[in-house]
Motif scaffolding. Structure first.
Motif, mmCIF file in Angstrom:
data_model
loop_
_atom_site.group_PDB
_atom_site.id
_atom_site.type_symbol
_atom_site.label_atom_id
_atom_site.label_comp_id
_atom_site.label_asym_id
_atom_site.label_seq_id
_atom_site.Cartn_x
_atom_site.Cartn_y
_atom_site.Cartn_z
ATOM 1 N N GLU A 206 0.965 -1.259 -0.128
ATOM 2 C CA GLU A 206 -0.077 0.118 -0.166
ATOM 3 C C GLU A 206 1.145 1.205 0.124
ATOM 4 O O GLU A 206 0.222 2.251 -0.429
ATOM 5 N N GLU A 207 1.977 1.199 0.628
ATOM 6 C CA GLU A 207 2.715 2.652 0.743
ATOM 7 C C GLU A 207 3.280 3.057 -0.631
ATOM 8 O O GLU A 207 3.668 4.136 -0.736
ATOM 9 N N PHE A 208 3.352 1.933 -1.494
ATOM 10 C CA PHE A 208 3.596 2.428 -3.090
ATOM 11 C C PHE A 208 2.514 2.912 -3.808
ATOM 12 O O PHE A 208 2.699 3.228 -5.144
ATOM 13 N N SER A 209 1.396 2.752 -3.498
ATOM 14 C CA SER A 209 0.108 3.228 -4.184
ATOM 15 C C SER A 209 -0.132 4.488 -4.425
ATOM 16 O O SER A 209 0.387 5.450 -3.633
ATOM 17 N N HIS A 210 -0.781 4.820 -5.635
ATOM 18 C CA HIS A 210 -1.166 6.232 -5.920
ATOM 19 C C HIS A 210 -2.303 6.674 -5.057
ATOM 20 O O HIS A 210 -2.404 7.953 -4.595
ATOM 21 N N LYS A 232 8.330 -4.607 2.828
ATOM 22 C CA LYS A 232 8.563 -3.844 1.397
ATOM 23 C C LYS A 232 8.814 -2.261 1.638
ATOM 24 O O LYS A 232 9.992 -2.062 1.533
ATOM 25 N N ALA A 233 7.834 -1.572 2.276
ATOM 26 C CA ALA A 233 8.128 -0.143 2.268
ATOM 27 C C ALA A 233 9.134 0.136 3.396
ATOM 28 O O ALA A 233 10.159 0.865 3.263
ATOM 29 N N VAL A 285 10.765 4.967 -0.392
ATOM 30 C CA VAL A 285 9.677 4.388 -1.176
ATOM 31 C C VAL A 285 9.129 5.515 -2.107
ATOM 32 O O VAL A 285 8.781 5.201 -3.326
ATOM 33 N N GLY A 286 9.453 6.794 -1.964
ATOM 34 C CA GLY A 286 9.296 7.962 -2.785
ATOM 35 C C GLY A 286 10.067 7.700 -4.133
ATOM 36 O O GLY A 286 9.632 7.785 -5.208
ATOM 37 N N ALA A 311 2.225 -0.934 -7.046
ATOM 38 C CA ALA A 311 3.054 -1.517 -6.151
ATOM 39 C C ALA A 311 4.370 -1.156 -6.406
ATOM 40 O O ALA A 311 4.902 -0.275 -7.154
ATOM 41 N N ASN A 312 5.466 -1.999 -5.801
ATOM 42 C CA ASN A 312 6.811 -1.640 -6.219
ATOM 43 C C ASN A 312 7.386 -2.586 -7.227
ATOM 44 O O ASN A 312 8.569 -2.836 -7.379
ATOM 45 N N PHE A 313 6.416 -3.135 -8.021
ATOM 46 C CA PHE A 313 6.756 -4.258 -9.028
ATOM 47 C C PHE A 313 5.925 -3.645 -10.306
ATOM 48 O O PHE A 313 4.983 -3.008 -10.438
ATOM 49 N N VAL A 314 6.194 -4.253 -11.483
ATOM 50 C CA VAL A 314 5.361 -3.971 -12.701
ATOM 51 C C VAL A 314 5.338 -5.305 -13.462
ATOM 52 O O VAL A 314 6.044 -6.227 -13.664
ATOM 53 N N GLN A 315 3.965 -5.587 -13.806
ATOM 54 C CA GLN A 315 3.852 -6.971 -14.864
ATOM 55 C C GLN A 315 3.950 -6.455 -16.403
ATOM 56 O O GLN A 315 3.400 -5.502 -16.700
#
Length: 374
Positions: A206-210, A232-233, A285-286, A311-315
């Motif tokens: 969640e900390e990576f979410s817009h 994660k964060a 995180v930023g 998230a902190n990843f990309v599909q």
């Protein structure tokens, strides 16, 4: 030598394999959604100080209820979400996986079922199987969103005792909006009017979410749970500290199944030190959010299809020919870059790394895509 199938294990475990991603010695490892930034030296020193203090009393059991840690976690949630939390509404365990396991031990089990929306975090189904809980896979749309109308129908028909929602979702990176969670929660309660059903929102990323956390939805929803992690964060995957936020009655329920003194004094001390450096850690995180968005842009420019990520990843993909995704995975590995093949047909997942790691990954992708076009 005795084989696994020769042992008297439970039938539902036969033929299964343990969860895990390849741990390969390559220059660039972007396959397990770790935070690539080491902990700052001032935090390492503070961890050593706190752990040293804890070491003086290791002949005694730790605080069984981790009350100080739960108080600090509640304060962190209050600060970052604006939703007032207290220690009675927070529970901590050895990673969010243990949190999820405790929830299924308390609310799932033999004769009960859990529903998730796949593709999603595969440990939801594995932990369900490990606790003897039946598993149901719910519907998603072609763009990996939860098909709300179909999901509500499935909940009404199958009446699961537990519903899992992953937001942002792993491995797709897609976030779930509050209206969707409200609809799923209402449907789950209507399907189980006698005592309701548990709805677990897994907010590991969640900390990576817009968008904002779904934590405020807890108000008036006694069987809604928000699960989180420091892996994660907070850049603390090796710490193994996860936690949940829920009605105090849910916290009471998981304490019925937790192991005695499950959270060591060393773990509690380390987590408390990390929470003292929240602002510094969230600064990383930023940076990662900026790099993630760069990955999305550059992958699309290279000719890949990319799922929007919170998230902190990309599909990325779409490698539609049979075995195409795994062939690309192997081609990237040959160039020293390890990403994740989750088994989602046509897609791969890459963790956001440091700028240098991301550059190496993107160079490898461009080379592979050029070869594919030729």
């Amino acid at each position: 030598m005795t084989a696994l199938d020769d042992l008297p294990i439970r039938d539902e475990l036969r033929g299964e394999t343990p969860y895990g991603a390849p741990q390969l010695d390559v220059p660039v490892r972007l396959n397990t959604n770790e935070n690539p930034y080491p902990l700052p030296e001032e935090l390492v020193a503070r961890i050593a100080e706190r752990v040293g203090e804890a070491a003086r009393t290791l002949n005694r059991y730790p605080d069984r209820d981790a009350l100080t840690l739960r108080t600090e976690l509640a304060g962190y949630l209050t600060r970052v979400t604006g939703h007032e939390m207290g220690p009675r509404e927070v529970w901590a365990a050895n990673g969010s996986n243990e949190v999820l396991q405790q929830l299924l031990q308390a609310f799932g089990g033999p004769g009960r079922t859990a529903l998730g929306f796949e593709p999603s975090y595969s440990m939801h189904a594995l932990i369900a199987r490990g606790t003897g809980t039946g598993w149901l896979s719910g519907p998603r749309t072609a763009d990996f969103r939860i098909d709300v109308a179909a999901a509500v129908r499935t909940i009404a028909e199958r009446r699961p005792e537990v519903v899992f929602v992953c937001s942002p979702n792993n491995p797709t990176g897609t976030a779930v909006d509050a209206d969707t969670v409200r609809a799923l929660y209402d449907a789950a309660q209507a399907a189980r009017p006698e005592r309701g059903a548990l709805v677990v929102v897994d907010e590991a990323y969640e900390e990576f979410s817009h968008g904002p956390s779904l934590l405020p939805l807890l108000d008036g929803r006694p069987t809604l749970v928000i699960s989180r992690t420091m892996s994660k964060a907070f850049g603390a995957a090796g710490l193994r500290l996860g936690y949940l936020a829920a009605d105090p009655a849910v916290v009471d329920a998981v304490q019925l199944v937790r192991l005695p003194y499950h959270l060591s004094a060393v773990t509690q001390a380390t987590a408390l030190a990390a929470l003292e450096h929240t602002d510094t850690l969230l600064g990383f995180v930023g940076r990662l959010k900026e790099e993630r968005d760069r990955l999305v842009r550059e992958l699309r420019a290279a000719g890949c299809t990319v799922t929007d990520s919170d998230a902190n990843f990309v599909q990325f993909g779409l490698f539609e020919e049979e075995g195409g995704a795994h062939a690309v995975w192997e081609a990237l590995l040959e160039r020293g870059v390890l990403v994740r093949d989750n088994g989602v047909p046509g897609w791969l997942r890459v963790t956001t790394g440091t700028p240098a790691e991301n550059d190496a990954f993107l160079d490898a992708v461009r080379a592979v895509m050029k070869e594919r076009r030729q």
